[in-house]
Every structure is written in structure tokens, then in C-alpha cells.
Design a protein around this motif. Structure first.
Motif, PDB file in Angstrom:
ATOM      1  N   ILE A  58      -6.315   7.020 -12.735  1.00 19.31           N
ATOM      2  CA  ILE A  58      -5.416   6.544 -11.674  1.00 19.31           C
ATOM      3  C   ILE A  58      -6.153   6.517 -10.337  1.00 19.31           C
ATOM      4  CG2 ILE A  58      -3.334   7.089 -10.338  1.00 19.31           C
ATOM      5  CD1 ILE A  58      -2.113   8.214 -12.918  1.00 19.31           C
ATOM      6  N   LEU A  59      -6.853   7.591 -10.016  1.00 22.50           N
ATOM      7  CA  LEU A  59      -7.564   7.670  -8.739  1.00 22.50           C
ATOM      8  C   LEU A  59      -8.681   6.633  -8.660  1.00 22.50           C
ATOM      9  CD1 LEU A  59      -7.801  11.558  -8.316  1.00 22.50           C
ATOM     10  CD2 LEU A  59      -6.280   9.983  -7.096  1.00 22.50           C
ATOM     11  N   HIS A  60      -9.363   6.407  -9.772  1.00 16.54           N
ATOM     12  CA  HIS A  60     -10.426   5.388  -9.795  1.00 16.54           C
ATOM     13  C   HIS A  60      -9.862   4.010  -9.483  1.00 16.54           C
ATOM     14  CE1 HIS A  60     -13.935   3.097 -11.108  1.00 16.54           C
ATOM     15  NE2 HIS A  60     -13.145   2.412 -11.924  1.00 16.54           N
ATOM     16  N   ASN A  61      -8.742   3.688 -10.101  1.00 14.33           N
ATOM     17  CA  ASN A  61      -8.143   2.375  -9.869  1.00 14.33           C
ATOM     18  C   ASN A  61      -7.553   2.245  -8.467  1.00 14.33           C
ATOM     19  OD1 ASN A  61      -8.096   0.483 -12.379  1.00 14.33           O
ATOM     20  ND2 ASN A  61      -7.765   2.529 -13.211  1.00 14.33           N
ATOM     21  N   MET A  62      -7.018   3.321  -7.939  1.00 14.31           N
ATOM     22  CA  MET A  62      -6.536   3.290  -6.563  1.00 14.31           C
ATOM     23  C   MET A  62      -7.699   3.106  -5.594  1.00 14.31           C
ATOM     24  SD  MET A  62      -3.242   3.417  -6.580  1.00 14.31           S
ATOM     25  CE  MET A  62      -3.565   2.269  -7.935  1.00 14.31           C
ATOM     26  N   SER A  63      -8.846   3.703  -5.913  1.00 16.09           N
ATOM     27  CA  SER A  63     -10.032   3.521  -5.082  1.00 16.09           C
ATOM     28  C   SER A  63     -10.462   2.065  -5.068  1.00 16.09           C
ATOM     29  CB  SER A  63     -11.179   4.407  -5.590  1.00 16.09           C
ATOM     30  OG  SER A  63     -10.848   5.784  -5.510  1.00 16.09           O
TER      31      SER A  63
ATOM     32  N   ARG B 271       0.829  -1.209   0.000  1.00 17.24           N
ATOM     33  CA  ARG B 271       0.000   0.000   0.000  1.00 17.24           C
ATOM     34  C   ARG B 271       0.863   1.258   0.000  1.00 17.24           C
ATOM     35  NH1 ARG B 271      -2.624  -3.552   3.502  1.00 17.24           N
ATOM     36  NH2 ARG B 271      -4.668  -4.230   2.718  1.00 17.24           N
ATOM     37  N   ALA B 272       1.928   1.231   0.781  1.00 16.44           N
ATOM     38  CA  ALA B 272       2.824   2.385   0.842  1.00 16.44           C
ATOM     39  C   ALA B 272       3.493   2.632  -0.508  1.00 16.44           C
ATOM     40  CB  ALA B 272       3.879   2.166   1.921  1.00 16.44           C
ATOM     41  N   ALA B 273       3.970   1.569  -1.141  1.00 15.47           N
ATOM     42  CA  ALA B 273       4.645   1.712  -2.436  1.00 15.47           C
ATOM     43  C   ALA B 273       3.687   2.217  -3.504  1.00 15.47           C
ATOM     44  CB  ALA B 273       5.242   0.369  -2.854  1.00 15.47           C
ATOM     45  N   PHE B 274       2.495   1.628  -3.557  1.00 19.59           N
ATOM     46  CA  PHE B 274       1.536   1.995  -4.607  1.00 19.59           C
ATOM     47  C   PHE B 274       1.007   3.415  -4.406  1.00 19.59           C
ATOM     48  CE2 PHE B 274       0.395  -2.790  -4.847  1.00 19.59           C
ATOM     49  CZ  PHE B 274       1.536  -3.041  -5.579  1.00 19.59           C
ATOM     50  N   SER B 275       0.697   3.780  -3.172  1.00 17.28           N
ATOM     51  CA  SER B 275       0.155   5.121  -2.936  1.00 17.28           C
ATOM     52  C   SER B 275       1.224   6.189  -3.166  1.00 17.28           C
ATOM     53  CB  SER B 275      -0.423   5.228  -1.526  1.00 17.28           C
ATOM     54  OG  SER B 275       0.547   4.945  -0.538  1.00 17.28           O
TER      55      SER B 275
ATOM     56  N   ARG C 254     -11.348   2.274  -1.050  1.00 13.28           N
ATOM     57  CA  ARG C 254     -11.578   3.569  -0.406  1.00 13.28           C
ATOM     58  C   ARG C 254     -11.651   4.626  -1.503  1.00 13.28           C
ATOM     59  NH1 ARG C 254      -8.012   5.739   4.701  1.00 13.28           N
ATOM     60  NH2 ARG C 254      -8.502   7.972   4.579  1.00 13.28           N
ATOM     61  N   THR C 255     -12.550   5.560  -1.398  1.00 15.43           N
ATOM     62  CA  THR C 255     -12.765   6.537  -2.465  1.00 15.43           C
ATOM     63  C   THR C 255     -11.749   7.676  -2.389  1.00 15.43           C
ATOM     64  OG1 THR C 255     -15.129   6.056  -2.511  1.00 15.43           O
ATOM     65  CG2 THR C 255     -14.417   8.135  -3.500  1.00 15.43           C
ATOM     66  N   PHE C 256     -11.081   7.939  -3.521  1.00 12.29           N
ATOM     67  CA  PHE C 256     -10.146   9.053  -3.642  1.00 12.29           C
ATOM     68  C   PHE C 256     -10.669   9.991  -4.724  1.00 12.29           C
ATOM     69  CE2 PHE C 256      -7.406   5.304  -2.591  1.00 12.29           C
ATOM     70  CZ  PHE C 256      -7.130   5.665  -1.276  1.00 12.29           C
ATOM     71  N   GLU C 257     -11.083  11.176  -4.306  1.00 17.94           N
ATOM     72  CA  GLU C 257     -11.597  12.164  -5.251  1.00 17.94           C
ATOM     73  C   GLU C 257     -10.482  13.051  -5.803  1.00 17.94           C
ATOM     74  OE1 GLU C 257     -14.568  12.252  -6.345  1.00 17.94           O
ATOM     75  OE2 GLU C 257     -15.717  11.027  -4.911  1.00 17.94           O
ATOM     76  N   SER C 258      -9.350  13.061  -5.140  1.00 18.11           N
ATOM     77  CA  SER C 258      -8.262  13.952  -5.534  1.00 18.11           C
ATOM     78  C   SER C 258      -6.924  13.330  -5.159  1.00 18.11           C
ATOM     79  CB  SER C 258      -8.396  15.303  -4.828  1.00 18.11           C
ATOM     80  OG  SER C 258      -8.217  15.149  -3.424  1.00 18.11           O
TER      81      SER C 258
END
Length: 287
Positions: free
Chosen positions: A247-252, A178-182, A257-261
């Protein structure tokens, strides 16, 4: 193991360069000199899948599943270079890359954390998918428009395959993954804050060769990429927003967890770093 399933999936949609490209629809009057030169640069850039594959195999000796998948990725990426060169061979042989020009982008990449590299290339596939879609819109000659659409679909599928390996890494490595990907997600979704296009071929990868240690720096025209994006295909803020949103959609989906920004994703990154008890370092550079 994901390789057998991914092989079947990608094999079922593989296109044939001889029969699926409408070569007979070529219209020389619709191909400008400017456009033809960009095809050559993209053909050489795609050839850099060769050193990237060597890097992946070296840094993933511990992971035979992912290394086996490289046989698919390498084949299809080199095919992109080949189909662009075949286009030039048929219609603009004077612009066909030389073997020396192709070999110039084969150089050793410094070792890097495998999970960060995986995420970097996942984002790179998303960006390439959008670059090639935009390039297809910009071109006027029908055969090259078709080629760019076809290879853009390949890049999207490659991104999907990388995402499968990222999901697998979450199970195996937990917060370390998670740390690496984020971390890389924040970096690659922040292109509007940088002065250069964020893609693996435009990042420094060998400190001993600096500053000539990016793929783009070793092209016949090292400044080509920025001009192609800004002055030719006009990959503008609307296109960039599509990349960031993807990118944000796939990370969500990945982190449930939802990432809007990008700021949302960065806050999540800090949470993960805190759980790991690691010292947080701001993500500010693509080098």
C-alpha cells in the motif's frame, strides 16, 4: 478513457476455467474437511462482488468510463466464486453453497464518497492478493492450490486497474482526491491496530441493518474470516507487513513522494487537509 485499454489488457491474460485448471490432478487424500469448508466460505464471499458492483454503478453515475470497467471487474470476480463452487461441485458437492446462502450476501450498501470507495477497494485487492497467496501455501491439495494462485493474480491486476483510475482522479480532482486516497490509505494500512481484518467485506456498510451489515456477518459462519486468517492459513505479522508495504509503495508512486511508514502517509494527509482548509479528523475507525 481507460476502459478500452484495460479491456484489452485483462482480456489478453484471462484464464479458462475448463482448460487452464488442472482438474485431473485432484487428490482427495490431500483435502481435509477443515480446508474444504473454507473453500465454501470464500466462494460465498466472492459472490458479494454482486452488491459491490451495484454500489459502484449507483455511486459512479457521473463516470461512464469507470462504470464500463465494472463490466470486467464484475465478470472476473463472479468467476472467482464460480471456480470455487465448481471445485466443490466436482469434489465436495455436499459443501456447495445454496442459492439462499449466496443471496444472503446481496444487500444494499449505503452511499459513500466514490473516491474513498475506490481507494478502499484498491487496498482490498492488495489484501486479497496476499490472503489468497497465503491460502495457496496453506492448502495441500494441488488443484485448489492452483486455483488460489490464479485468482490471486487476478486480484493484483484489479488493483492495478483501480490505481489507473486513481491517477486519473488526481488529474481531475487534485487535492480532493489526494485527501480521499490518503485518508483511506492510512486506515487500511493500520490493520495491526484493529481487532478485525480490514477488507471491504468486513466493514459495516448499511446503518439500517447494523450489526448484520457486513458481508462476513451474513455468511453461514460469521466468525469464519478471523479463524481462517489467524488459526488456519496463519496470516501473520510478516504477511501483514507485505500488505502494508505494498500500500505504501503504491501511495508513493501515486503521490510522487516516499512513504516509509503509515505515519509518513498520515503526515502527508494532514498537509493535504491543511491546503484544502478542511478540519482534520483523525483516522481511527474502519466502520
Amino acid at each position: 478513457m481507460l476502459y478500452p485499454e484495460l479491456f484489452r489488457s485483462l482480456e489478453s491474460v484471462r484464464w479458462n476455467m475448463e482448460t487452464d485448471i488442472n482438474w485431473d490432478q485432484f487428490d482427495a487424500s490431500l483435502l481435509s474437511e477443515e480446508q474444504a469448508k473454507t473453500i465454501k466460505m470464500n466462494a460465498i464471499t466472492e459472490w458479494s462482488a454482486l452488491p459491490a458492483t451495484e454500489m459502484f454503478l449507483r455511486d459512479n453515475k457521473h463516470d461512464s468510463d469507470f462504470s464500463a470497467f465494472m463490466s470486467i471487474w464484475f465478470f472476473e470476480e463472479q468467476k472467482h466464486s464460480l471456480v470455487l463452487m465448481e471445485y466443490l461441485r466436482r469434489f465436495r458437492p455436499d459443501l456447495l453453497p445454496t442459492e439462499e446462502e449466496l443471496h444472503a450476501v446481496r444487500f444494499e450498501f449505503d452511499p459513500a464518497p466514490p473516491l474513498e470507495t475506490l481507494m478502499l477497494h484498491f487496498c482490498g485487492e492488495i489484501r486479497l492478493n496476499h490472503w489468497y497467496r497465503c491460502a495457496s501455501d496453506w492448502h495441500t491439495e494441488p488443484v485448489i492450490k492452483q486455483i488460489y494462485k490464479i485468482i490471486s493474480h487476478d486480484e493484483a491486476r484489479h488493483g492495478g486497474a483501480y490505481l489507473r483510475y486513481m491517477k486519473k482522479a488526481l488529474v481531475e480532482a487534485g487535492d480532493g482526491a489526494r485527501a480521499a486516497f490518503s485518508k483511506i490509505g492510512v486506515l487500511m494500512a493500520s490493520a495491526r491496530r484493529t481487532q478485525k481484518p480490514l477488507h471491504p467485506t468486513n466493514l459495516h456498510v448499511n446503518k439500517d441493518l447494523f450489526p448484520n451489515d457486513t458481508v462476513q456477518s451474513r455468511l453461514p459462519d460469521p466468525d469464519w474470516l478471523e479463524n481462517w486468517l489467524d488459526g488456519q492459513i496463519q496470516f501473520d505479522a510478516d504477511w501483514e507487513k507485505k500488505v502494508v508495504d505494498r500500500i505504501l509503495h503504491n501511495m508513493s508512486l501515486l503521490f510522487e513522494r516516499t512513504f516509509e511508514s503509515v505515519q509518513d502517509l498520515n503526515r502527508y494527509r494532514k498537509e493535504v487537509m491543511a491546503r484544502l482548509g478542511a478540519t482534520d479528523t483523525p483516522v481511527t475507525s474502519a466502520a
